[in-house]
Motif scaffolding. Structure first.
Motif, PDB file in Angstrom:
ATOM      1  N   LEU A   1       5.895  -7.494  -6.364  1.00 20.13           N
ATOM      2  CA  LEU A   1       6.198  -7.117  -4.983  1.00 20.13           C
ATOM      3  C   LEU A   1       5.456  -5.853  -4.603  1.00 20.13           C
ATOM      4  N   ASP A   2       5.087  -5.769  -3.311  1.00 18.34           N
ATOM      5  CA  ASP A   2       4.448  -4.555  -2.805  1.00 18.34           C
ATOM      6  C   ASP A   2       5.377  -3.881  -1.800  1.00 18.34           C
ATOM      7  N   SER A   3       4.942  -2.739  -1.264  1.00 18.38           N
ATOM      8  CA  SER A   3       5.793  -1.939  -0.380  1.00 18.38           C
ATOM      9  C   SER A   3       6.010  -2.594   0.989  1.00 18.38           C
ATOM     10  N   ASP A   4       5.202  -3.604   1.358  1.00 19.57           N
ATOM     11  CA  ASP A   4       5.350  -4.273   2.666  1.00 19.57           C
ATOM     12  C   ASP A   4       6.309  -5.458   2.615  1.00 19.57           C
ATOM     13  N   PHE A   5       6.897  -5.738   1.464  1.00 21.13           N
ATOM     14  CA  PHE A   5       7.810  -6.867   1.320  1.00 21.13           C
ATOM     15  C   PHE A   5       9.129  -6.542   2.050  1.00 21.13           C
ATOM     16  N   PRO A   6       9.548  -7.331   3.084  1.00 25.41           N
ATOM     17  CA  PRO A   6      10.715  -6.953   3.916  1.00 25.41           C
ATOM     18  C   PRO A   6      12.019  -6.832   3.134  1.00 25.41           C
ATOM     19  N   PRO A   7      12.391  -7.779   2.231  1.00 21.16           N
ATOM     20  CA  PRO A   7      13.650  -7.593   1.492  1.00 21.16           C
ATOM     21  C   PRO A   7      13.674  -6.305   0.658  1.00 21.16           C
ATOM     22  N   LEU A   8      12.507  -5.929   0.112  1.00 16.66           N
ATOM     23  CA  LEU A   8      12.444  -4.690  -0.679  1.00 16.66           C
ATOM     24  C   LEU A   8      12.637  -3.471   0.213  1.00 16.66           C
TER      25      LEU A   8
ATOM     26  N   VAL B   1      14.549  -7.626 -13.542  1.00 11.42           N
ATOM     27  CA  VAL B   1      13.756  -8.869 -13.595  1.00 11.42           C
ATOM     28  C   VAL B   1      12.522  -8.753 -12.706  1.00 11.42           C
ATOM     29  N   ILE B   2      12.566  -7.862 -11.718  1.00 12.66           N
ATOM     30  CA  ILE B   2      11.521  -7.797 -10.680  1.00 12.66           C
ATOM     31  C   ILE B   2      10.403  -6.876 -11.140  1.00 12.66           C
ATOM     32  N   ASP B   3       9.164  -7.265 -10.869  1.00 11.14           N
ATOM     33  CA  ASP B   3       7.982  -6.429 -11.080  1.00 11.14           C
ATOM     34  C   ASP B   3       7.489  -5.950  -9.720  1.00 11.14           C
ATOM     35  N   ALA B   4       7.361  -4.636  -9.550  1.00  9.49           N
ATOM     36  CA  ALA B   4       6.958  -4.084  -8.250  1.00  9.49           C
ATOM     37  C   ALA B   4       5.782  -3.154  -8.440  1.00  9.49           C
ATOM     38  N   ASN B   5       4.869  -3.174  -7.476  1.00  7.43           N
ATOM     39  CA  ASN B   5       3.710  -2.270  -7.455  1.00  7.43           C
ATOM     40  C   ASN B   5       3.654  -1.665  -6.056  1.00  7.43           C
ATOM     41  N   LEU B   6       4.225  -0.460  -5.914  1.00  6.34           N
ATOM     42  CA  LEU B   6       4.433   0.139  -4.595  1.00  6.34           C
ATOM     43  C   LEU B   6       3.423   1.245  -4.347  1.00  6.34           C
ATOM     44  N   CYS B   7       3.007   1.362  -3.096  1.00  8.81           N
ATOM     45  CA  CYS B   7       2.039   2.389  -2.672  1.00  8.81           C
ATOM     46  C   CYS B   7       2.809   3.564  -2.080  1.00  8.81           C
ATOM     47  N   LEU B   8       2.541   4.771  -2.601  1.00  3.45           N
ATOM     48  CA  LEU B   8       3.244   5.978  -2.149  1.00  3.45           C
ATOM     49  C   LEU B   8       2.359   6.732  -1.160  1.00  3.45           C
ATOM     50  N   LYS B   9       2.698   6.621   0.105  1.00  2.87           N
ATOM     51  CA  LYS B   9       2.001   7.365   1.158  1.00  2.87           C
ATOM     52  C   LYS B   9       2.964   8.381   1.739  1.00  2.87           C
ATOM     53  N   GLY B  10       2.554   9.654   1.682  1.00  4.16           N
ATOM     54  CA  GLY B  10       3.458  10.726   2.094  1.00  4.16           C
ATOM     55  C   GLY B  10       3.869  10.648   3.544  1.00  4.16           C
ATOM     56  N   GLU B  11       2.923  10.280   4.433  1.00  2.11           N
ATOM     57  CA  GLU B  11       3.234  10.223   5.867  1.00  2.11           C
ATOM     58  C   GLU B  11       4.261   9.134   6.152  1.00  2.11           C
ATOM     59  N   ASP B  12       4.074   7.933   5.504  1.00  4.12           N
ATOM     60  CA  ASP B  12       4.999   6.825   5.734  1.00  4.12           C
ATOM     61  C   ASP B  12       6.388   7.152   5.199  1.00  4.12           C
ATOM     62  N   LEU B  13       6.449   7.801   4.029  1.00  3.50           N
ATOM     63  CA  LEU B  13       7.746   8.108   3.421  1.00  3.50           C
ATOM     64  C   LEU B  13       8.496   9.169   4.209  1.00  3.50           C
TER      65      LEU B  13
END
Length: 598
Positions: A29-36, A152-164
């Motif tokens: 999963l990435d950071s744009d996944f809506p359920p996440l 069970v989930i594998d996630a690869n999330l992008c950390l952007k300071g402005e978005d967070l």
């Protein structure tokens, strides 16, 4: 209370939908996944519930990043997350840092472990949360149990300071409504019910056998440890009593030894002071005497050296005189030899003259012819006579010189004998003085040796006193060590008592859990997989089933419930995916999971 219940329900739904969608998607999963995204929004609301407002110089601050920072101190494995969050330059707010921390913990698959560590230290969380906050109540443990399923989930999330920093946390309820309708439509069918019943029976048997075996092993281990701790406690109490008695005896002995040593030290100090004063006075007098005797010895040595030099000179003169006498004797012997030889020559000449006279008588004729030879012989004889006279005169002079030399030698011998007698007398006097001085030196050496022996004895006494003092210090150190050991034993005893109390608590808790599990097992053994025709009302809320209120089986206990009473899903060992479970089974399974993990 209502707010907490709503948050709990939203958390259950978000985790359930996230797991289902991730398994159906089948990739990281990435950071744009809506359920996440919705899961993080709901988790943020849960963490913000009941937060205390902290006043700072800028104003009031209310952030959930404060309690998350405690994880670094309580769990060293979380230090990497904290450093990476601090090193992000684009993050400016505490909310952004908290969101980045949650992202990294989910990627590490340790979000549930970190939050469980926080919940185990609620006395630290009380600084950040109100007493009725969701994280301070039992709902926090339930949330941790729900988060275990996210491993069970594998996630690869992008950390952007402005978005967070700028992200707005709003819950989208439309996503959950669609998913619930779809899931209800999929679970209809008779084949799935038969398979679910089979899996349920297998799971129930396996689960019950495992739990019973584990609990029996735990009870055996606890009983063994309890008996060992009781034996160690009895031994420790006996040892503490014996050590206390030995300590009292050692204290009494140390006090007696200290008093004796102090008295002996004072007496020896006074004696050594008096003896040192007398020794210093006697040593000063001896040093003065020794310096005077040494000066006299030096002067006498100088006089003796001068006399020895004069003796050597006289001996040299005597040897020279003897050599001269020997030379004169040699000269006289040589002159006597020459005189003897001349006399022999004269006798020969006389014999020749007699022969010549006889020949002259026998041969008168030849006389005339040999007159010239006779005259020549006469001249020679005259010359020989003159030489004889000269030799006799020389002999007389040599005898006179010899006599004068003998007279001189006699005079020299007499003078040398007088000088030798005087030197011998002086040498005898010097020897007597030296003997007296040596005797005095021997007496002084003996006195000095006696003083040195006394000094050595005093030194030995001082060394013995020092050793006794060192022994006293060693005894004091041993006393301190014994006191430290006593304190350590007290600490060990207190720790053992605490451990016994904790073990008693654990035993009582384990017994209660055993009774609960036995009751649950009895209850579960009494139930079977109910058929749809047998149930007309929900077992929990007792509401009648209809077209809008449909029937749903619990995969754990096998009873039939409505949708609201069986909305939870958990992963069971006999099922490959999370399945539907009623609320009672859900809470029981979560408690078992949390107790096993602890």
């Amino acid at each position: 209370m209502e707010e907490r219940a709503n948050l709990m329900n939203m958390m259950k739904l978000s985790i359930k939908i996230l797991i289902q969608s991730a398994l159906s998607l089948g990739r990281t999963l990435d950071s744009d996944f809506p359920p996440l995204q919705q899961f993080f929004v709901v988790l943020e609301h849960c963490l913000k519930h009941g937060l205390k407002v902290k006043k700072t110089f800028i104003g009031q601050n209310k952030s959930f990043f404060g309690p998350l920072e405690l994880v670094e101190k309580l769990c060293p494995e979380a230090s990497d997350i904290a450093t990476s969050v601090k090193n992000l330059p684009e993050l400016k707010t505490a909310v952004g840092r908290g969101r980045a921390w949650l992202y990294l913990a989910l990627m590490q698959k340790k979000l549930a472990d970190y939050l469980k560590v926080l919940l185990d230290h609620k006395h630290l969380l009380s600084e950040f949360y109100e007493p009725d906050a969701l994280m301070m109540e039992e709902e926090g443990a339930v949330i941790v149990g729900l988060l275990v399923g996210l491993n069970v989930i594998d996630a690869n999330l992008c950390l952007k300071g402005e978005d967070l920093d700028s992200q707005v946390g709003v819950i989208d309820f439309s996503l959950y409504l669609k998913e619930t309708q779809d899931s209800d439509g999929k679970q209809d069918g008779g084949i799935t019910a038969v398979l679910d019943q089979k899996h349920y029976v297998e799971e129930l048997n396996r689960h019950l056998s495992c739990t019973v075996a584990d609990l029996q092993n735990k009870i055996d281990c606890l009983e063994k440890t309890n008996s060992k701790l009781q034996e160690e406690l009895a031994a420790a109490t006996d040892r503490i009593g014996s050590l206390q008695e030995e300590q009292q005896q050692l204290k009494q002995q140390n006090e007696l030894i200290r008093e004796r040593s102090e008295k002996s030290v004072e007496v020896t100090k006074e004696d050594t002071k008096v003896e040192l004063d007398t020794y210093k006075q006697s040593r000063q007098g001896l040093d003065e005497m020794y310096s005077d005797v040494w000066k006299q010895l030096k002067e006498e040595k100088k006089i003796r050296l001068e006399l020895e030099k004069e003796l050597e000179l006289q001996i040299g003169m005597k040897t020279e005189m003897e050599i001269a006498m020997k030379l004169l004797e040699k000269d006289t012997h040589e002159k006597q030899d020459t005189l003897v030889a001349l006399r022999q020559q004269l006798e020969e000449v006389k014999a020749i003259n007699l022969q010549m006279f006889h020949k002259s008588q026998n041969a008168e004729c030849s006389l005339q012819q040999k007159t010239e030879a006779i005259s020549s012989f006469e001249g020679k004889t005259n010359e020989m006579m003159s030489s004889m006279k000269r030799m006799e005169e020389r002999l007389q002079q040599a005898e006179k010189a010899r006599q004068a030399a003998e007279e001189r030698c006699n005079k020299m011998k007499q003078e040398l004998a007088g000088r030798l007698d005087s030197c011998r007398q002086q040498m005898a006097q010097l020897d007597s003085k030296c003997s007296t001085l040596e005797k005095e030196l021997k007496s002084e050496k003996e006195q000095r040796q006696t003083l040195q022996k006394e000094l050595h004895q005093e030194k030995d006494a001082t060394i013995l006193l020092k050793t006794e003092l060192q022994q006293m210090e060693g005894l004091k150190k041993e006393l301190r060590k014994l006191q430290d050991e006593k304190q350590q034993l007290k600490k060990v005893r207190e720790e053992q008592e605490q451990a016994l109390q904790e073990m008693g608590l654990h035993l009582s808790q384990s017994k209660l859990k055993m009774e609960d599990i036995k009751e649950v097992n009895k209850a579960l053994k009494g139930h079977t997989w109910l058929k749809d025709d047998e149930a007309t009302h929900c077992k929990q809320c007792k509401k009648e089933f209809s077209i809008s209120r449909r029937k749903h089986h619990c995969r754990n206990c096998g009873d039939i419930f409505c949708n609201t009473c069986s909305s939870n899903e958990l992963a069971l060992p006999s099922y490959p995916k999370p399945v539907r479970v009623c609320d009672n089974c859900h809470t029981l399974l979560l408690q078992q999971c949390s107790s096993n993990s602890s």
